[in-house]
Design a protein around this motif. Sequence first.
Motif, PDB file in Angstrom:
ATOM      1  N   ALA A  42      22.056 -16.304   5.104  1.00  0.00           N
ATOM      2  CA  ALA A  42      23.295 -17.055   5.273  1.00  0.00           C
ATOM      3  C   ALA A  42      23.889 -17.384   3.909  1.00  0.00           C
ATOM      4  O   ALA A  42      25.095 -17.298   3.693  1.00  0.00           O
ATOM      5  CB  ALA A  42      23.036 -18.334   6.059  1.00  0.00           C
ATOM      6  N   ALA A  94      27.505 -18.809   2.744  1.00  0.00           N
ATOM      7  CA  ALA A  94      27.559 -20.074   3.477  1.00  0.00           C
ATOM      8  C   ALA A  94      27.404 -21.257   2.536  1.00  0.00           C
ATOM      9  O   ALA A  94      26.677 -21.202   1.561  1.00  0.00           O
ATOM     10  CB  ALA A  94      26.467 -20.103   4.533  1.00  0.00           C
ATOM     11  N   TRP A 121      27.100 -25.729   6.111  1.00  0.00           N
ATOM     12  CA  TRP A 121      26.953 -24.714   7.170  1.00  0.00           C
ATOM     13  C   TRP A 121      25.476 -24.473   7.466  1.00  0.00           C
ATOM     14  O   TRP A 121      25.043 -24.430   8.619  1.00  0.00           O
ATOM     15  CB  TRP A 121      27.643 -23.419   6.730  1.00  0.00           C
ATOM     16  CG  TRP A 121      27.443 -22.281   7.689  1.00  0.00           C
ATOM     17  CD1 TRP A 121      26.338 -21.485   7.785  1.00  0.00           C
ATOM     18  CD2 TRP A 121      28.359 -21.808   8.688  1.00  0.00           C
ATOM     19  NE1 TRP A 121      26.507 -20.545   8.778  1.00  0.00           N
ATOM     20  CE2 TRP A 121      27.736 -20.729   9.336  1.00  0.00           C
ATOM     21  CE3 TRP A 121      29.638 -22.200   9.078  1.00  0.00           C
ATOM     22  CZ2 TRP A 121      28.359 -20.028  10.369  1.00  0.00           C
ATOM     23  CZ3 TRP A 121      30.252 -21.493  10.106  1.00  0.00           C
ATOM     24  CH2 TRP A 121      29.615 -20.430  10.737  1.00  0.00           C
ATOM     25  N   ILE A 145      31.830 -17.481   8.522  1.00  0.00           N
ATOM     26  CA  ILE A 145      31.728 -18.224   7.263  1.00  0.00           C
ATOM     27  C   ILE A 145      32.983 -18.004   6.427  1.00  0.00           C
ATOM     28  O   ILE A 145      33.538 -18.925   5.847  1.00  0.00           O
ATOM     29  CB  ILE A 145      30.468 -17.799   6.481  1.00  0.00           C
ATOM     30  CG1 ILE A 145      29.217 -18.326   7.182  1.00  0.00           C
ATOM     31  CG2 ILE A 145      30.525 -18.298   5.050  1.00  0.00           C
ATOM     32  CD1 ILE A 145      27.927 -17.787   6.635  1.00  0.00           C
TER      33      ILE A 145
END
Lengths: 297, 317
Positions: free
Chosen positions: A193, A198, A202, B115
């Motif tokens: 991620a 991210a 998040w 994202i």
Amino acid sequence: MQEQVKQVAAQETVIYKKRRQLPDIWHRFCKNKRAVCGLVIMILIVLAGIFAPVICQYDPIQQNLREAYQTPSLAHWFGTDSIGRDLFTRVVYGIRTSLLCGIIAVTISLVIGGTLGAIAGYYGGKVDNVIMRFMDILLAIPSLLLAISMVAALGGGMINMLFAIGFSSMPTYCRTLRGEILKIRKTDFVEAAKAAGAKDSWIIIKHIIPNCLAPIIVRVTMGVASAILFCASLSFIGLGIAPPTPEWGQMLSFGRDFIRTYPHMSTFPGLAIMVTVFSLNMMGDGLRDALDPKMKT
Amino acid sequence: MSEKLVEVHGLKKYFPTKKGLLHAVDNIDFYINKGETLGLVGESGCGKSTTGRLLLRLIEPTGGEIKIEGQDVMKMGAKEMREFRKKIQIVFQDPYASLDSRFSVYESIEEPLRIHKVYNDPKEMEKRVFELMETVGLAPRVINSFPHELDGGRRQRVGIARALALNPELIVLDEPVSALDVSIQAQILNLLQNLQKQMGLTYLFISHNLSVVKHISDRVAVMYLGKIVEMAETEELFKNPLHPYTKALLSAVPTPRIDIDKQRIVLEGDVPSPIDPPARCRFYNRCYCRCEGCAEQDVQLVEVKPNHFVACMQAQE
């Protein structure tokens, strides 16, 4: 032939559906008979607590010396105590006190312990060291003794007792959450991620919290059980909830004086504690298995 | 072809340990041309994976310079870096650990898109996810599955789809096939090669499997104890290795023939500790053709033939 082709084509068009995990979890939970049994008993207990005035025809506090020392009968299912209060009524009203105590105490330790654990796990280093050594000190003292001494220092009463219980059972929550966060923070999917760009927020919201929720839920379920026991123990030795309020531990200690002649006085509150704690623990066990998506359905 | 997408100069990563500094990656230089595959080989613990992660800045380097498309990655702020992450993606070794077990296949592939807020319309997002699944050869029916319901090969395909989602230029493949069955390894390798052809991707292929590296790479860099000891085009390196370590490594590759009498070079001793290594050739204590000069100074990576770099004094002479 053409129809067949059409059928195949119809099968191939798959639409994305947001698949919730709840049905899966419920399915896994239902497979565990003991857990379902625990859940059913807990639901009954909670309902009884909520509808206590409807179920019971007596007053839980009003004395009635004419009816004192009665053994279980149709009029008094669990008998009466030495000052004539109906024990069934008191046990049912006791559900309110016990569950409330359990939940509040666990909330206190979860909020304080959990936050500290999360901080320790996420930041690591010196912060982690300071927090965890403090928790080690707390762990080194038997938690019941710690709670007793805290209540003795702060004075009795429900709020002080709840804080004492919450505080002394804090280390378990702290450790659980810290361990989980440490574990999740190092996994490849968090790294993935991060590589996707991210932000920390998040990662925390999407990955870390959902992944540590399961062990926390399990801990809390079992924690409520042990907080109820704690509460009963403190009330038993007279440090918890003051007498007129119906509370199982305190009722047990009240009936202790008559245990040879009228064993029912302490048997029923004792049974109530046992059944509640037992079903909560069974539920917790089932939840642990059900919440893990890797368990086979 | 010779346009350089990645240029790395003097990249270093030292991990502080109780005994001293662990030189995980020590002053390495390399470049990757646009559209090619650079294989990075070495034994476990030599710093290959660390190099890959440094390139993405998943680990902060101790020093050095990383230039991607001429932009200095090291000097980017957090915000700029997040934006830049679109261009470099990574596929991890273990497809069991690199997917969140609470995310369905759709959610996993969608994550990078969400994202970066690439699509606002959920319909378009869905279309894109299906498209990506098709590209990596995943049947649409697995879209609602969770990772634990898939086998290793499919999971790795999900990992690749995630990496492709943002249309990156460079993908770091951190041992993408070593956790898979041999039959699935071949499928994934072919998939990676096809994707490269179709999308003009650039790969940094990290592996300890020489046969796999030979199969997929255009150029190969050999690492030993945090240093690149040799770097050349694949054919050249396999035919004409110059560094004694590379020679030993290549002699250990099994050949499925019995009529060739192969001389296996067996190295003596163990890999020395990477903690505070002395300033000499890293291979000195195990080298079978060392000389006195080797112990006196650190060896630099030098281009001895066009596109053939080696860090060995003997070979350089």
